[in-house]
Design a protein around this motif. Structure first.
Motif, mmCIF file in Angstrom:
data_model
loop_
_atom_site.group_PDB
_atom_site.id
_atom_site.type_symbol
_atom_site.label_atom_id
_atom_site.label_comp_id
_atom_site.label_asym_id
_atom_site.label_seq_id
_atom_site.Cartn_x
_atom_site.Cartn_y
_atom_site.Cartn_z
ATOM 1 N N SER A 258 38.271 17.561 -7.251
ATOM 2 C CA SER A 258 39.097 18.359 -8.167
ATOM 3 C C SER A 258 40.575 18.234 -7.811
ATOM 4 O O SER A 258 41.425 18.070 -8.703
ATOM 5 C CB SER A 258 38.670 19.837 -8.110
ATOM 6 O OG SER A 258 37.338 19.982 -8.564
ATOM 7 N N SER B 59 28.145 9.405 -15.912
ATOM 8 C CA SER B 59 29.329 9.472 -16.776
ATOM 9 C C SER B 59 30.523 10.167 -16.122
ATOM 10 O O SER B 59 31.664 9.682 -16.237
ATOM 11 C CB SER B 59 28.979 10.158 -18.101
ATOM 12 O OG SER B 59 28.102 9.349 -18.847
ATOM 13 N N PRO B 60 30.344 11.287 -15.421
ATOM 14 C CA PRO B 60 31.515 11.911 -14.787
ATOM 15 C C PRO B 60 32.151 11.041 -13.707
ATOM 16 O O PRO B 60 33.360 11.116 -13.485
ATOM 17 C CB PRO B 60 30.938 13.207 -14.192
ATOM 18 C CG PRO B 60 29.700 13.478 -14.985
ATOM 19 C CD PRO B 60 29.143 12.128 -15.295
ATOM 20 N N GLU C 119 33.299 18.221 -3.804
ATOM 21 C CA GLU C 119 33.624 18.730 -5.138
ATOM 22 C C GLU C 119 35.051 19.268 -5.166
ATOM 23 O O GLU C 119 35.813 18.997 -6.095
ATOM 24 C CB GLU C 119 32.635 19.822 -5.517
ATOM 25 C CG GLU C 119 32.797 20.308 -6.943
ATOM 26 C CD GLU C 119 31.740 21.326 -7.324
ATOM 27 O OE1 GLU C 119 32.008 22.114 -8.247
ATOM 28 O OE2 GLU C 119 30.659 21.336 -6.698
ATOM 29 N N GLU D 187 34.388 8.538 -15.549
ATOM 30 C CA GLU D 187 35.617 9.181 -16.010
ATOM 31 C C GLU D 187 36.549 9.498 -14.841
ATOM 32 O O GLU D 187 37.778 9.335 -14.938
ATOM 33 C CB GLU D 187 35.272 10.458 -16.777
ATOM 34 C CG GLU D 187 36.478 11.187 -17.349
ATOM 35 C CD GLU D 187 37.293 10.324 -18.306
ATOM 36 O OE1 GLU D 187 38.506 10.575 -18.427
ATOM 37 O OE2 GLU D 187 36.729 9.397 -18.933
ATOM 38 N N SER D 188 35.991 9.913 -13.717
ATOM 39 C CA SER D 188 36.811 10.206 -12.534
ATOM 40 C C SER D 188 37.510 8.948 -12.035
ATOM 41 O O SER D 188 38.702 8.982 -11.696
ATOM 42 C CB SER D 188 35.933 10.799 -11.424
ATOM 43 O OG SER D 188 35.395 12.045 -11.812
ATOM 44 N N GLY E 275 24.601 17.482 -13.941
ATOM 45 C CA GLY E 275 25.208 16.164 -13.811
ATOM 46 C C GLY E 275 25.704 15.847 -12.417
ATOM 47 O O GLY E 275 25.157 16.288 -11.403
#
Length: 447
Positions: A141, A182-183, A137, A186-187, A127
Motif C-alpha cells: 500500500s 489480477s491485482p 500488505e 495492476e500493482s 483475491g
C-alpha cells in the motif's frame, strides 16, 4: 518427524489458540460451530472435542489432528482476528500449516489444504490480499502510494503470489486464478510507472514479466484474446529490460503456444518460436534452451517438415542431458515434458505407434498437481494416436478422463484438442460408446 518437531507443532497450535484468547473449551466450541457452518456437523460433544484439542497440544505426546479436524482448523484460522481472509506469510493460516507439517502431515495433504484455502479466498473475493502477509500488505500500500518506498519485502511478496498462483494451475479453475493474479498485474503496472529505487528495478521487471506472462496465459484460457495479446506484449517489454534473455524466451514460448490455438495457421506461432530459440541460445539457461528447441520441433512437425523436426528434437535432448546444476530456470522443463513433444513429432511426421508410446510415457510421469493440465493434453494426443492405430473405442475410453480433467480447470487447449479428437472419431458416430463420449463432452464442456 522427530519428537522435537512434534513438540514444536504442538506449541505452535497452542500459541495460535492463546493469540485468540481461547481456552481449550472455546476452541472446541469454535471447531463445532465451524463444522455446522460448513454443513458438516460434528457428532461430538464439546468435552470430546476439547480432549482432542488437548491431545494436539500435548507437551508429552502430541498427536496430529485427523483430516476432518485439519479441514475445520484451516477454515477457522483462514480468517484473521479482524475477520478477513489471510493466507500469506505470518498469517494464522500459514502458522497452522507449519504446525501440521511439524506434527508429521504430508506435503501432499498440506498442498491440498492450501488449495482449499485459496479456493475459499476466491469465493469471498479476497483475491491477492489474502496471499500477502500483514506487513507485506502494508508495504505494498505504501509503495503504490509512493513507488520510491518499494522494498525487497514487497517484491518478495509479489513474487510469492505469482508463484502460488502458478503452482495452482491444474488445481483451481483458471477464472479463480485470474482473480488472484489480477491485482499483482495492476500493482506491477503502477509501480513500473513510478520512480522505484534503481537497485530494485530489475527485480520488479522480472516479477512483472512473470506476472504478465502468466496473466496472458490465463486470459487466453478464459477466451479473452485481446487481453492476452496485450499482456504478452507487456511481458515481452518487461522481460527484455531484465537483461537475461532467457526470461524473454519464456515469454515468447508461452505466447507462441496460445497463438498456435488462437490464430489460424502456424506462421504467427513460428515467428514467436524462432524468437524464443534466438533468445534461449543467447541466454543463460540450458533448461529454457531445451524447451525452445522442443517447441521448434513441434512447429516443424505441424508443417510436415520431418528433418527439421528431428534435428530440433535432437538439440532439445542434447540440452536436456547437459549439466543443469544451478540453472536459473530450475527444473521447469523435464524429460517427461520432452517426451510429449517427441510424441507430437511422431504423430505428425512419424509413426502413430511410436507416438502413442511417447505420449503414454509422458502422461505417466506428469503426476504433480501443476502438471494435470499438461497431462490432459498429452493424454488427448495419446487418444489421437490410438484412433490412427484403428483403436477408436479404446481412444474414447481414454478421452473420458481427459474430459474430466479439462472440466476441472476450464482449460482451453485441452478442450480444443478434445474437440479435434471427437471429430476424428466421427466415422464411428453410430456406435454407443461414441454417444456416451458425446454426452460426456456436452455435460462437462458444453460442446
Amino acid at each position: 518427524m522427530s519428537a522435537y518437531d512434534r513438540f514444536v507443532g504442538a506449541a505452535t497450535l497452542k500459541r495460535l489458540r492463546f493469540a485468540r484468547g481461547w481456552s481449550l473449551a472455546d476452541t472446541a466450541r469454535a471447531v463445532i460451530r465451524k463444522a455446522t457452518d460448513l454443513g458438516q456437523p460434528l457428532d461430538a460433544s464439546v468435552a470430546s472435542v476439547q480432549r482432542s484439542v488437548a491431545r494436539w497440544e500435548s507437551s508429552k505426546a502430541p498427536v496430529l489432528p485427523a483430516e476432518r479436524y485439519q479441514l475445520l482448523l484451516a477454515h477457522l484460522y483462514a480468517r484473521g482476528s479482524d475477520g478477513r481472509i489471510a493466507l500469506g506469510p505470518g498469517s494464522d493460516a500459514a502458522e497452522l500449516l507449519d504446525a501440521l507439517a511439524y506434527l508429521g502431515e504430508s506435503e501432499r495433504r498440506l498442498d491440498e489444504l492450501r488449495t482449499l484455502l485459496m479456493r475459499t479466498a476466491t469465493d469471498t473475493g479476497a483475491g491477492m490480499l489474502a496471499l500477502l502477509g500483514p506487513s507485506a500488505e502494508d508495504g505494498l500500500s505504501a509503495a503504490l502510494a509512493d513507488p520510491g518506498r518499494l522494498d525487497e519485502g514487497v517484491l518478495d511478496a509479489l513474487r510469492a503470489v505469482v508463484g502460488d498462483v502458478n503452482k495452482r494451475v491444474g488445481s483451481l479453475p483458471f477464472v479463480r486464478l485470474q482473480l488472484l493474479l489480477s491485482p499483482v498485474i495492476e500493482s506491477c503496472r503502477r509501480l513500473l510507472e513510478g520512480p522505484v529505487p534503481d537497485g530494485l528495478l530489475p527485480g520488479l521487471q522480472t516479477v512483472a514479466a512473470q506476472a504478465y506472462t502468466l496473466g496472458g496465459r490465463l486470459a487466453f484460457e478464459t477466451r479473452d484474446d485481446d487481453a492476452s495479446r496485450a499482456l504478452y506484449a507487456a511481458a515481452t517489454t518487461a522481460a527484455g529490460a531484465v537483461g537475461a534473455l532467457w526470461h524473454r524466451s519464456v515469454v515468447h514460448m508461452s505466447h507462441a503456444l496460445v497463438t498456435l490455438y488462437s490464430t489460424p495457421g502456424v506462421d504467427a506461432a513460428q515467428q514467436l518460436v524462432d524468437a524464443a530459440v534466438r533468445d534461449a541460445r543467447a541466454g543463460g539457461s540450458v533448461t529454457i534452451r531445451a524447451r525452445a528447441h522442443a517447441l521448434q520441433a513441434e512447429i516443424a512437425a505441424r508443417r510436415g517438415v520431418q528433418k527439421s523436426a528431428q534435428t530440433s528434437l535432437a538439440l532439445a535432448w542434447y540440452d536436456m542431458d547437459s549439466n543443469r546444476d544451478g540453472d536459473p530456470a530450475g527444473m521447469s522443463f523435464s524429460p517427461a515434458h520432452l517426451r510429449g513433444f517427441e510424441g507430437i513429432t511422431s504423430l505428425y511426421v512419424g509413426d502413430a505407434s511410436e507416438a502413442h508410446d511417447y505420449f503414454a510415457a509422458s502422461a505417466d510421469a506428469l503426476l504433480a498437481p501443476r502438471e494435470q493440465v499438461q497431462r490432459a493434453i498429452v493424454a488427448t494426443d495419446q487418444a489421437l494416436a490410438r484412433i490412427r492405430l484403428d483403436e477408436p473405442k479404446s481412444a474414447a475410453g481414454l478421452l473420458h478422463g481427459c474430459i474430466d480433467a479439462a472440466s476441472t480447470t476450464g482449460g482451453r487447449v485441452a478442450s480444443i484438442r478434445l474437440r479435434r479428437a471427437r471429430h476424428e472419431l466421427r466415422p464411428w458416430r453410430r456406435e454407443h460408446w461414441f454417444a456416451d463420449l458425446d454426452d460426456h463432452l456436452i455435460d462437462s464442456l458444453g460442446a
